[in-house]
Design a protein around this motif. Sequence first.
Motif, PDB file in Angstrom:
ATOM      1  N   SER A  15       7.609 -46.439  18.380  1.00  0.00           N
ATOM      2  CA  SER A  15       7.915 -45.202  17.898  1.00  0.00           C
ATOM      3  C   SER A  15       7.299 -44.334  19.286  1.00  0.00           C
ATOM      4  O   SER A  15       6.934 -43.133  19.004  1.00  0.00           O
ATOM      5  CB  SER A  15       6.894 -44.909  16.834  1.00  0.00           C
ATOM      6  OG  SER A  15       7.523 -45.458  15.846  1.00  0.00           O
ATOM      7  N   VAL A  16       7.378 -44.914  20.352  1.00  0.00           N
ATOM      8  CA  VAL A  16       6.847 -44.056  21.779  1.00  0.00           C
ATOM      9  C   VAL A  16       8.083 -42.792  21.816  1.00  0.00           C
ATOM     10  O   VAL A  16       7.659 -42.027  22.422  1.00  0.00           O
ATOM     11  CB  VAL A  16       6.357 -45.064  22.853  1.00  0.00           C
ATOM     12  CG1 VAL A  16       6.498 -44.070  24.141  1.00  0.00           C
ATOM     13  CG2 VAL A  16       5.407 -45.849  22.737  1.00  0.00           C
ATOM     14  N   ASP A  17       8.952 -43.065  21.458  1.00  0.00           N
ATOM     15  CA  ASP A  17      10.236 -42.237  21.699  1.00  0.00           C
ATOM     16  C   ASP A  17       9.847 -40.932  21.117  1.00  0.00           C
ATOM     17  O   ASP A  17      10.505 -39.890  21.505  1.00  0.00           O
ATOM     18  CB  ASP A  17      11.829 -42.945  21.325  1.00  0.00           C
ATOM     19  CG  ASP A  17      11.639 -43.249  19.750  1.00  0.00           C
ATOM     20  OD1 ASP A  17      10.726 -43.479  19.274  1.00  0.00           O
ATOM     21  OD2 ASP A  17      12.675 -42.642  19.256  1.00  0.00           O
ATOM     22  N   GLU A  18       8.989 -40.889  20.231  1.00  0.00           N
ATOM     23  CA  GLU A  18       8.635 -39.501  19.367  1.00  0.00           C
ATOM     24  C   GLU A  18       7.710 -38.837  19.883  1.00  0.00           C
ATOM     25  O   GLU A  18       7.220 -37.773  19.357  1.00  0.00           O
ATOM     26  CB  GLU A  18       8.567 -39.947  17.942  1.00  0.00           C
ATOM     27  CG  GLU A  18       9.923 -40.611  17.354  1.00  0.00           C
ATOM     28  CD  GLU A  18       9.882 -40.614  15.862  1.00  0.00           C
ATOM     29  OE1 GLU A  18       8.898 -40.109  15.178  1.00  0.00           O
ATOM     30  OE2 GLU A  18      10.960 -41.110  15.437  1.00  0.00           O
ATOM     31  N   LEU A  19       6.941 -39.458  20.878  1.00  0.00           N
ATOM     32  CA  LEU A  19       5.844 -38.722  21.513  1.00  0.00           C
ATOM     33  C   LEU A  19       6.176 -37.173  21.954  1.00  0.00           C
ATOM     34  O   LEU A  19       5.231 -36.381  21.848  1.00  0.00           O
ATOM     35  CB  LEU A  19       5.359 -39.293  22.703  1.00  0.00           C
ATOM     36  CG  LEU A  19       4.194 -40.638  22.484  1.00  0.00           C
ATOM     37  CD1 LEU A  19       3.941 -41.325  23.933  1.00  0.00           C
ATOM     38  CD2 LEU A  19       3.029 -39.965  21.826  1.00  0.00           C
ATOM     39  N   PRO A  20       7.155 -36.811  22.390  1.00  0.00           N
ATOM     40  CA  PRO A  20       7.555 -35.641  22.758  1.00  0.00           C
ATOM     41  C   PRO A  20       7.382 -34.440  21.629  1.00  0.00           C
ATOM     42  O   PRO A  20       7.504 -33.327  21.951  1.00  0.00           O
ATOM     43  CB  PRO A  20       9.205 -35.833  23.314  1.00  0.00           C
ATOM     44  CG  PRO A  20       9.083 -37.025  23.870  1.00  0.00           C
ATOM     45  CD  PRO A  20       8.338 -37.905  23.094  1.00  0.00           C
ATOM     46  N   GLN A  21       7.612 -35.062  20.522  1.00  0.00           N
ATOM     47  CA  GLN A  21       7.551 -34.001  19.291  1.00  0.00           C
ATOM     48  C   GLN A  21       6.352 -33.555  19.029  1.00  0.00           C
ATOM     49  O   GLN A  21       6.239 -32.517  18.335  1.00  0.00           O
ATOM     50  CB  GLN A  21       7.861 -34.970  17.893  1.00  0.00           C
ATOM     51  CG  GLN A  21       9.632 -35.391  17.879  1.00  0.00           C
ATOM     52  CD  GLN A  21       9.924 -36.212  16.883  1.00  0.00           C
ATOM     53  OE1 GLN A  21       9.428 -36.088  15.819  1.00  0.00           O
ATOM     54  NE2 GLN A  21      11.053 -37.084  17.044  1.00  0.00           N
ATOM     55  N   PHE A  22       5.201 -33.919  19.655  1.00  0.00           N
ATOM     56  CA  PHE A  22       4.032 -33.343  19.782  1.00  0.00           C
ATOM     57  C   PHE A  22       4.130 -32.147  20.462  1.00  0.00           C
ATOM     58  O   PHE A  22       3.333 -30.986  20.225  1.00  0.00           O
ATOM     59  CB  PHE A  22       2.905 -34.082  20.431  1.00  0.00           C
ATOM     60  CG  PHE A  22       2.300 -35.341  19.457  1.00  0.00           C
ATOM     61  CD1 PHE A  22       1.553 -34.722  18.242  1.00  0.00           C
ATOM     62  CD2 PHE A  22       2.658 -36.642  19.769  1.00  0.00           C
ATOM     63  CE1 PHE A  22       1.162 -35.812  17.674  1.00  0.00           C
ATOM     64  CE2 PHE A  22       2.175 -37.472  18.716  1.00  0.00           C
ATOM     65  CZ  PHE A  22       1.465 -37.155  17.913  1.00  0.00           C
ATOM     66  N   ILE A  23       5.202 -31.857  21.185  1.00  0.00           N
ATOM     67  CA  ILE A  23       5.472 -30.583  21.786  1.00  0.00           C
ATOM     68  C   ILE A  23       6.020 -29.640  20.515  1.00  0.00           C
ATOM     69  O   ILE A  23       5.748 -28.294  20.761  1.00  0.00           O
ATOM     70  CB  ILE A  23       6.471 -30.507  23.112  1.00  0.00           C
ATOM     71  CG1 ILE A  23       6.037 -31.396  24.113  1.00  0.00           C
ATOM     72  CG2 ILE A  23       6.906 -29.293  23.484  1.00  0.00           C
ATOM     73  CD1 ILE A  23       6.756 -31.902  25.312  1.00  0.00           C
ATOM     74  N   ASN A  24       6.816 -30.060  19.740  1.00  0.00           N
ATOM     75  CA  ASN A  24       7.377 -29.319  18.829  1.00  0.00           C
ATOM     76  C   ASN A  24       6.216 -28.894  17.774  1.00  0.00           C
ATOM     77  O   ASN A  24       5.933 -27.714  17.206  1.00  0.00           O
ATOM     78  CB  ASN A  24       8.373 -30.261  17.992  1.00  0.00           C
ATOM     79  CG  ASN A  24       9.516 -30.316  18.527  1.00  0.00           C
ATOM     80  OD1 ASN A  24       9.992 -31.526  19.317  1.00  0.00           O
ATOM     81  ND2 ASN A  24      10.298 -29.409  18.993  1.00  0.00           N
ATOM     82  N   VAL A  25       5.058 -30.074  17.936  1.00  0.00           N
ATOM     83  CA  VAL A  25       3.995 -29.334  16.890  1.00  0.00           C
ATOM     84  C   VAL A  25       3.202 -28.356  17.544  1.00  0.00           C
ATOM     85  O   VAL A  25       2.753 -27.122  16.806  1.00  0.00           O
ATOM     86  CB  VAL A  25       2.970 -30.751  16.602  1.00  0.00           C
ATOM     87  CG1 VAL A  25       1.735 -30.312  15.894  1.00  0.00           C
ATOM     88  CG2 VAL A  25       3.708 -31.854  16.023  1.00  0.00           C
ATOM     89  N   LEU A  26       2.866 -28.136  18.697  1.00  0.00           N
ATOM     90  CA  LEU A  26       2.275 -27.075  19.367  1.00  0.00           C
ATOM     91  C   LEU A  26       3.119 -25.793  19.274  1.00  0.00           C
ATOM     92  O   LEU A  26       2.406 -24.800  19.257  1.00  0.00           O
ATOM     93  CB  LEU A  26       2.055 -27.698  20.949  1.00  0.00           C
ATOM     94  CG  LEU A  26       1.177 -28.842  21.435  1.00  0.00           C
ATOM     95  CD1 LEU A  26       0.962 -29.002  22.587  1.00  0.00           C
ATOM     96  CD2 LEU A  26      -0.439 -28.538  20.614  1.00  0.00           C
ATOM     97  N   ASN A  27       4.511 -25.926  19.635  1.00  0.00           N
ATOM     98  CA  ASN A  27       5.145 -24.823  19.456  1.00  0.00           C
ATOM     99  C   ASN A  27       5.709 -24.217  18.175  1.00  0.00           C
ATOM    100  O   ASN A  27       6.120 -23.029  17.955  1.00  0.00           O
ATOM    101  CB  ASN A  27       6.668 -24.722  20.361  1.00  0.00           C
ATOM    102  CG  ASN A  27       7.582 -25.838  19.870  1.00  0.00           C
ATOM    103  OD1 ASN A  27       7.526 -25.855  18.537  1.00  0.00           O
ATOM    104  ND2 ASN A  27       8.345 -26.100  20.530  1.00  0.00           N
ATOM    105  N   GLY A  28       5.025 -25.025  17.140  1.00  0.00           N
ATOM    106  CA  GLY A  28       5.232 -24.387  15.748  1.00  0.00           C
ATOM    107  C   GLY A  28       6.294 -24.923  14.776  1.00  0.00           C
ATOM    108  O   GLY A  28       6.363 -24.474  13.877  1.00  0.00           O
ATOM    109  N   THR A  29       7.241 -25.599  15.473  1.00  0.00           N
ATOM    110  CA  THR A  29       8.494 -25.754  14.942  1.00  0.00           C
ATOM    111  C   THR A  29       8.277 -27.048  14.097  1.00  0.00           C
ATOM    112  O   THR A  29       9.143 -27.286  13.019  1.00  0.00           O
ATOM    113  CB  THR A  29       9.652 -26.158  15.844  1.00  0.00           C
ATOM    114  OG1 THR A  29       9.233 -27.246  16.937  1.00  0.00           O
ATOM    115  CG2 THR A  29      10.005 -24.844  16.314  1.00  0.00           C
ATOM    116  N   MET A  30       7.237 -27.903  14.222  1.00  0.00           N
ATOM    117  CA  MET A  30       6.909 -29.136  13.225  1.00  0.00           C
ATOM    118  C   MET A  30       5.641 -28.997  13.235  1.00  0.00           C
ATOM    119  O   MET A  30       4.669 -28.496  13.746  1.00  0.00           O
ATOM    120  CB  MET A  30       7.439 -30.315  14.245  1.00  0.00           C
ATOM    121  CG  MET A  30       8.904 -30.642  14.427  1.00  0.00           C
ATOM    122  SD  MET A  30       9.190 -32.114  15.121  1.00  0.00           S
ATOM    123  CE  MET A  30       8.792 -33.283  13.844  1.00  0.00           C
TER     124      MET A  30
END
Length: 219
Positions: A125-140
């Motif tokens: 699941s390392v491929d999903e680490l960049p989704q923490f960027i989505n968390v920071l920008n408020g989309t996730m």
Amino acid sequence: MKINDVNLQPASAVVVVPYLQSSIKRIFDLVFASTVLLLTSPLWLVVVALVALDGGPVLYAQRRVGKNGKIFRCWKFRTMEVNAEQTLKALIASNPAVAAEWHSTQKLKNDPRVTAVGRWLRKTSVDELPQFINVLNGTMSVVGPRPFAHDQIALYGSTALAKYLATKPGLTGVWQVHARHDTTFACRARYDEQYFQQASLATDLALVVKTPLAMLRGT
């Protein structure tokens, strides 16, 4: 861009998260995502180098449906060959078994498009680490329903969809922890409904704790 071609239930049918709980959830998202990105920064350097070996882009942006029907870019480390979409279309057109599997689960268990590095990234699941960027920008959010593509709306079901659109999709959640890769898309929607019924800060924290165990199991 918003969804405008689906009949949703009235807003009164959707459970609205109290403002205070929503604010606390957002604070948790910001603190947790920032901490994870800081701690995993050395890993990012390794992954970037490995993914870039084939000359393709390191990150891949998937267009996903977010809160209130807004389409956003969901970031991941690229795990597939560069021309993955064209390959999928060719596979579906030439292989009925592949077409049936994709229609049922929106995934291929043995996907020939996944690179050698990509298989490791997905399994861990390392491929999903960049989704923490989505968390920071408020989309996730850190915890929530799994984001899906616009063309998967019909598979989700209108009742669950109304609830989905009332919150942010999550990097982890009930389906990701308990049934990833093992259910149909329709079952995935039911897992999301289960989350909506039990949504609370305690539920979110419990799912966050269980996520590393699911990652270690490679599920």
